[in-house]
Design a protein around this motif. Structure first.
Motif, mmCIF file in Angstrom:
data_model
loop_
_atom_site.group_PDB
_atom_site.id
_atom_site.type_symbol
_atom_site.label_atom_id
_atom_site.label_comp_id
_atom_site.label_asym_id
_atom_site.label_seq_id
_atom_site.Cartn_x
_atom_site.Cartn_y
_atom_site.Cartn_z
ATOM 1 N N SER A 30 1.090 -1.030 0.134
ATOM 2 C CA SER A 30 -0.054 -0.185 0.340
ATOM 3 C C SER A 30 1.027 1.380 -0.332
ATOM 4 N N ALA A 31 0.413 2.849 -0.409
ATOM 5 C CA ALA A 31 1.295 3.964 0.166
ATOM 6 C C ALA A 31 2.285 3.883 0.977
ATOM 7 N N PHE A 91 4.808 1.241 1.117
ATOM 8 C CA PHE A 91 5.991 1.509 0.273
ATOM 9 C C PHE A 91 6.430 2.870 1.478
ATOM 10 N N ALA A 92 5.949 4.104 1.873
ATOM 11 C CA ALA A 92 6.287 5.059 2.437
ATOM 12 C C ALA A 92 7.448 4.447 3.500
ATOM 13 N N LEU A 93 6.731 3.516 4.315
ATOM 14 C CA LEU A 93 7.496 3.493 6.092
ATOM 15 C C LEU A 93 8.554 2.612 4.810
ATOM 16 N N TYR A 124 3.190 -5.733 8.696
ATOM 17 C CA TYR A 124 2.756 -6.393 7.559
ATOM 18 C C TYR A 124 3.528 -5.954 6.613
ATOM 19 N N LEU A 125 4.799 -5.481 7.109
ATOM 20 C CA LEU A 125 6.129 -5.508 6.614
ATOM 21 C C LEU A 125 6.804 -6.518 6.888
ATOM 22 N N ARG A 126 7.120 -6.979 7.860
ATOM 23 C CA ARG A 126 7.701 -8.631 8.198
ATOM 24 C C ARG A 126 7.181 -9.149 7.368
ATOM 25 N N SER A 127 5.145 -9.028 7.750
ATOM 26 C CA SER A 127 5.041 -10.233 6.538
ATOM 27 C C SER A 127 5.090 -10.750 4.956
#
Length: 217
Positions: free
Chosen positions: A151-152, A155-157, A196-199
């Motif tokens: 998601s936007a 992506f920013a994170l 979310y990013l880890r997944s």
């Protein structure tokens, strides 16, 4: 994966720098002479050059001048046992992006490498850390060339983590940069998005630093 050319005619120094860079996730190639360095540095897969000045066959500064005359914009960090302002000026005038004197502290050299790679990524819009790549302009993320749907906000994170790989980013910092919010001690939005990013990228890539924040390994 970021590929770094290490140029030094002293095998123990080339090996030391190579091991340190490899441990940080870079692919390292080594050259020991000026002509070999120039041949390798102009190849398109090289992302950064660590270049010793005192080289057989061709001085490191001459290698750099010819590299720039060839039109290459690859970041170059000069290593030299020479001291004095004149040598620093000569190196920078020849087109060096940074300058480290021998003997040097490996941690400082690594920090300068990270900084120059960040600058290069900002200029091209491509950020690569190991097998993860973000194309900032196209808003595209990949792992080993396999696209990852983000998601936007994800992506920013991810962009903040990759631009500052190896550094601890606090929740306050991430809230400010990604969400534009003042820190709310009760908010867990950063923690949720880190999950979310880890997944999507793998849990081993983002470490929790207790009491401080998160770090992209």
């Amino acid at each position: 994966m970021t590929r770094i050319l290490v140029v030094d005619d002293e095998p123990h120094i080339a090996a030391l720098v190579g091991r340190a860079l490899t441990a940080e996730g870079h692919d390292v190639v080594v050259a020991e002479t000026g002509p070999d360095a120039l041949t390798r540095a102009v190849e398109p897969d090289i992302d950064l050059v660590v270049l010793d000045v005192g080289l057989p066959g061709m001085d490191g500064l001459e290698v750099l001048r010819r590299l720039r005359a060839h039109g290459s914009t690859v970041p170059v960090i000069i290593l030299t046992a020479r001291s004095g302002t004149r040598d620093t000026v000569d190196g920078l005038d020849a087109g060096a992006n940074d300058y480290v004197s021998k003997p040097f502290v490996v941690a400082e050299l690594l920090a300068r490498v990270r900084s120059r790679l960040r600058e290069s990524a900002a200029a091209t819009g491509i950020i690569t850390r190991g097998d993860v790549t973000l194309d900032v302009l196209a808003r595209r993320a990949t792992i080993n060339d396999r696209e990852v749907d983000l998601s936007a906000r994800e992506f920013a994170l991810a962009e903040q983590f990759l631009r500052n790989a190896g550094e601890v980013l606090s929740r306050e910092t991430l809230l400010s940069r990604v969400w534009g919010l003042d820190f709310d001690p009760g908010s867990n939005v950063v923690d949720v998005y880190v999950r979310y990013l880890r997944s999507k990228f793998g849990p081993e890539r983002i470490s929790t630093v207790r009491g401080a924040g998160y770090r992209w390994e």
